[in-house]
Write a protein that holds these residues in place. Structure first.
Motif, PDB file in Angstrom:
ATOM      1  N   ALA A  33       0.624  -1.078   0.443  1.00  0.00           N
ATOM      2  CA  ALA A  33      -0.230   0.218  -0.063  1.00  0.00           C
ATOM      3  C   ALA A  33       0.758   1.037  -0.343  1.00  0.00           C
ATOM      4  N   PRO A  34      -0.241   2.371  -0.425  1.00  0.00           N
ATOM      5  CA  PRO A  34       1.175   3.509  -0.410  1.00  0.00           C
ATOM      6  C   PRO A  34       0.405   4.204   0.697  1.00  0.00           C
ATOM      7  N   GLY A  35       0.280   3.757   1.579  1.00  0.00           N
ATOM      8  CA  GLY A  35       0.096   4.434   3.040  1.00  0.00           C
ATOM      9  C   GLY A  35      -1.274   3.645   3.930  1.00  0.00           C
ATOM     10  N   GLN A  37      -3.867   2.313   5.875  1.00  0.00           N
ATOM     11  CA  GLN A  37      -4.966   1.237   4.994  1.00  0.00           C
ATOM     12  C   GLN A  37      -6.214   1.530   6.342  1.00  0.00           C
ATOM     13  N   GLU A  84      -0.677   0.943   9.444  1.00  0.00           N
ATOM     14  CA  GLU A  84       0.254   0.526   9.164  1.00  0.00           C
ATOM     15  C   GLU A  84       0.814  -0.578   9.433  1.00  0.00           C
ATOM     16  N   GLU A 104       1.198  11.531   4.021  1.00  0.00           N
ATOM     17  CA  GLU A 104       2.485  11.303   3.251  1.00  0.00           C
ATOM     18  C   GLU A 104       3.051  11.430   5.414  1.00  0.00           C
TER      19      GLU A 104
END
Ligand SMILES: [Zn+2]
Ligand SMILES: [Zn+2]
Length: 147
Positions: A33-35, A37, A84, A104
Motif C-alpha cells: 500500500a502507498p499509505g 489503509q 500500517e 504522507e
C-alpha cells in the motif's frame, strides 16, 4: 518477501501465532500500500484475489497484528481507523490532507526520548508507542481550492 515482512512473520512465530494465509495476505496488502489503509481498503484488495475472505476475518486478524505491535493504528479524524506496518528503525508520522485524505509520511517525531523517559518514570507507565498526526491541506488541494 522483504525484510519488513520477514520480521513481522518472525514476530508472529515467536509469540506462538500461526502464520495463516489470511495474515500473510493482510501483511502483503499493507506492505504494497502507498499509505495507511482502513479495514475496508484492505478487505477490498484481498477480496480481488480471495473472494471468500470476509471483512470480519480482516478485522480479527488486524486486531491480532495490532496487539502484537506488528501494525499500528492511525486516526485521521474521518471516523475510519487506518493501519500500517511498523517498520523498525523508521519511526515516522503522517501529514493528513483534510480535503482529499492524502497521507504522507514525514520522518520527524515531536516526542523526544527524554520526555518519554520522564513520563515513564513519573507516572510509572510503560510507554509502548504513541501516535501523532498532522492535519491540514495538501499542495494539490491548496492550489485547486485556493486554500
Ligand atoms: Zn489534498
Ligand atoms: Zn513519534
Amino acid at each position: 518477501m522483504n525484510l519488513v515482512h520477514e520480521s513481522a512473520i518472525e514476530q508472529l512465530r515467536q509469540k506462538g501465532y500461526k502464520i495463516t494465509p489470511q495474515r500473510q495476505e493482510i501483511l502483503k496488502t499493507l506492505e504494497a500500500a502507498p499509505g495507511p489503509q482502513s479495514v475496508e481498503d484492505i478487505h477490498r484488495q484481498i477480496a480481488e484475489r480471495y473472494p471468500n475472505m470476509s471483512m470480519d476475518t480482516v478485522y480479527r486478524n488486524i486486531a491480532v497484528l495490532l496487539e502484537l505491535g506488528i501494525v499500528s493504528k492511525l486516526n485521521f479524524q474521518d471516523g475510519k481507523n487506518r493501519f500500517e506496518i511498523n517498520c523498525a528503525g523508521k519511526h515516522h508520522h503522517h501529514l493528513v490532507c483534510l480535503t482529499c485524505g492524502l497521507s504522507e509520511a514525514v520522518e520527524i517525531c515531536p516526542f523526544n526520548t527524554l520526555d518519554q523517559q520522564r513520563i515513564a518514570r513519573e507516572k510509572k507507565f510503560e510507554i509502548t508507542g504513541h501516535s501523532f498526526e498532522i492535519f491540514g491541506h495538501c499542495a494539490k488541494c491548496r492550489e485547486k481550492y485556493k486554500l
